[in-house]
Design a protein around this motif. Sequence first.
Motif, short mmCIF file in Angstrom:
data_model
loop_
_atom_site.label_atom_id
_atom_site.label_comp_id
_atom_site.label_asym_id
_atom_site.label_seq_id
_atom_site.Cartn_x
_atom_site.Cartn_y
_atom_site.Cartn_z
N UNK A 64 27.27 -84.45 35.81
CA UNK A 64 27.83 -85.69 36.35
C UNK A 64 28.59 -85.47 37.64
N UNK A 65 29.37 -84.39 37.67
CA UNK A 65 30.15 -84.10 38.88
C UNK A 65 29.21 -83.78 40.04
N UNK A 66 28.17 -83.00 39.78
CA UNK A 66 27.22 -82.65 40.83
C UNK A 66 26.53 -83.89 41.38
N UNK A 67 26.19 -84.82 40.51
CA UNK A 67 25.53 -86.04 40.95
C UNK A 67 26.40 -86.85 41.89
N UNK A 68 27.68 -87.00 41.56
CA UNK A 68 28.58 -87.77 42.43
C UNK A 68 28.78 -87.07 43.77
N UNK A 69 28.97 -85.77 43.74
CA UNK A 69 29.18 -85.02 44.98
C UNK A 69 27.93 -85.12 45.87
N UNK A 71 25.77 -87.58 46.04
CA UNK A 71 25.72 -88.90 46.67
C UNK A 71 26.59 -88.94 47.92
N UNK A 72 27.73 -88.32 47.85
CA UNK A 72 28.71 -88.38 48.95
C UNK A 72 28.40 -87.36 50.04
N UNK A 73 28.01 -86.16 49.63
CA UNK A 73 27.85 -85.04 50.57
C UNK A 73 26.46 -84.99 51.17
N UNK A 74 25.49 -85.55 50.44
CA UNK A 74 24.10 -85.51 50.88
C UNK A 74 23.21 -84.95 49.79
N UNK A 75 22.23 -85.76 49.36
CA UNK A 75 21.38 -85.33 48.25
C UNK A 75 20.49 -84.16 48.63
N UNK A 76 19.95 -84.17 49.84
CA UNK A 76 19.12 -83.04 50.26
C UNK A 76 19.96 -81.77 50.35
N UNK A 77 21.14 -81.89 50.91
CA UNK A 77 22.00 -80.71 51.03
C UNK A 77 22.33 -80.14 49.66
N UNK A 78 22.60 -81.02 48.69
CA UNK A 78 22.90 -80.54 47.34
C UNK A 78 21.67 -79.89 46.71
N UNK A 195 25.52 -91.66 50.42
CA UNK A 195 26.08 -92.96 50.09
C UNK A 195 27.59 -92.94 50.32
N UNK A 196 28.13 -94.10 50.63
CA UNK A 196 29.57 -94.21 50.87
C UNK A 196 30.30 -94.31 49.54
N UNK A 197 30.15 -93.29 48.72
CA UNK A 197 30.81 -93.27 47.42
C UNK A 197 32.18 -92.61 47.56
N UNK A 397 21.98 -97.73 44.93
CA UNK A 397 23.36 -97.25 44.94
C UNK A 397 23.80 -96.70 43.59
N UNK A 398 23.04 -97.05 42.52
CA UNK A 398 23.37 -96.54 41.19
C UNK A 398 22.45 -95.41 40.76
N UNK A 399 21.48 -95.04 41.60
CA UNK A 399 20.48 -94.05 41.19
C UNK A 399 21.12 -92.71 40.86
N UNK A 400 22.07 -92.26 41.68
CA UNK A 400 22.72 -90.97 41.44
C UNK A 400 23.50 -90.97 40.14
N UNK A 401 24.26 -92.05 39.90
CA UNK A 401 25.04 -92.15 38.68
C UNK A 401 24.15 -92.17 37.45
N UNK A 402 23.08 -92.97 37.49
CA UNK A 402 22.20 -93.10 36.34
C UNK A 402 21.43 -91.80 36.10
#
Length: 482
Positions: A64-69, A71-78, A195-197, A397-402
């Motif tokens: 869950x923590x990785x998913x939120x980070x 979204x904010x930091x960049x999905x490709x980068x993660x 995303x601007x999370x 906007x909810x894809x990362x959370x879900x």
Amino acid sequence: MNKTDTSFRRGPLAVLLTGVFLIVLDFFVVNVALPSVQRDLDADATALQWLVAGYALTFGGLLLVSSRIADRWGRRRMFVLGTGLFVLSSAVCGFAPDVHTLLVARLVQGAAAAMVGPTVLSLIGDVYAGPQRVRALGAYATVMGVAAASGQLIGGLLIHLDIAGSGWRSIFLVNVPIGIAALLAAPRLLPDTRLATPRPDALETVLVVGTLTALVLPLVQGQGQSWPAWTWVTLGGSAVLAGLAAWRGITLRRRGIAPLVDGTPMRSRPVGAGQLGQFLLFTGMAAYFLVLALYLQEGRGLGPLASGTVFTAVALPYMAGTRNAARVLGRFGVRTGITLAALTFGAGHALLLAAVAEIGTGGSVLWLVPGLALGGVGMGVTLSGLVGTVMASVQPQHAGSVSGTSSTLQQVANALGVALVGIIFFGRLDHGMVDAFEASLVYLVATTVAVAVAAAFLPGRPKPAAVQAQEPAVATSSSAAA
């Protein structure tokens, strides 16, 4: 990337599914290497348990923590960072000089898998839309199940080949070239979505990670240690931490801050019922592969390679199920289609139960094939349908959370299912291998019935976008990903 393009982009999907295949495979492939690791590194039983449990613990605890980070930091980068860390930790596992180094590297592997897992589903939503997203999700479900079902075969084959004298180490070293290929392709093929999370709240993060750790740890360790007092205390503590995490989430929401665990998407019936169905399904999937492997290897005396070959009777029909999931759901609707698929999975378990009752630990393994094949088809349609329904029902906007929540539920369900089937299997083992396996299959039938009940709460018609693609398209995407 323009999601309105009519041509299907195979490159991004190939990269993403490579990551999925590696992290799921490593959850299962290590089982066949445990005896070799024990001999080579003089590992005791506790170390072997942690070799399996450590990966599951960090994987499930950090999703869950990785998913939120991400979204904010960049999905490709993660994705790139997680894949790179997975490659590095796999290399350390492969060259580990002692068991302690191996265990630390496995913990890091699990953390890297947590960075990759939910990011894949989010990026699929970024790259693909409508029927194309369905094709991608169908391929995702195919690869995930095939990696799980073929783990025994791949591990046994690698150890049998003993490439350059590597023995068990090859099951980790094989990740390195495959992962590097994905790393090189990712910056060119994947979008840099952000995303601007809000920044994850530190207190909520600690509470959520603590909850998951306190829940998963005793589940993966309890059976092997005969459920000592600390496991029950830790499970009780997880409930307390969950309550505190929920309280913190409510406090954040009142301040206008989206919490790490966002229940808003789950108020949608397709998402809520679909995630419940996934949770129930995964309480049986990992447990199924575990007891089947024990029956084949310990009961029938098959080696890792031979028992892995039997698993192809599940893997190939599973692929057929995922490829035809869109056609099944398109014909019957989401609710009826997934219900029928779950009951088909259960019928496969029942047929396998009848075969085992007939042949025991002797007779030809061909007696097992009808039940394995029928179960594989049902499992493929069920998983593909549930994943597609959930992910097609959420806003970007909810894809990362879900996706993070779904991945977390899957890992917790895996641990819970293995713990429950372990109680059943080892509790009946004094009565013989056949009795223990039969009792486990009864439990597995019950899990599929529970999935069918959860599916009754899914929408019937109109069907979501997840089932509007045609079967040939799903097959094409799966083949391309392979």
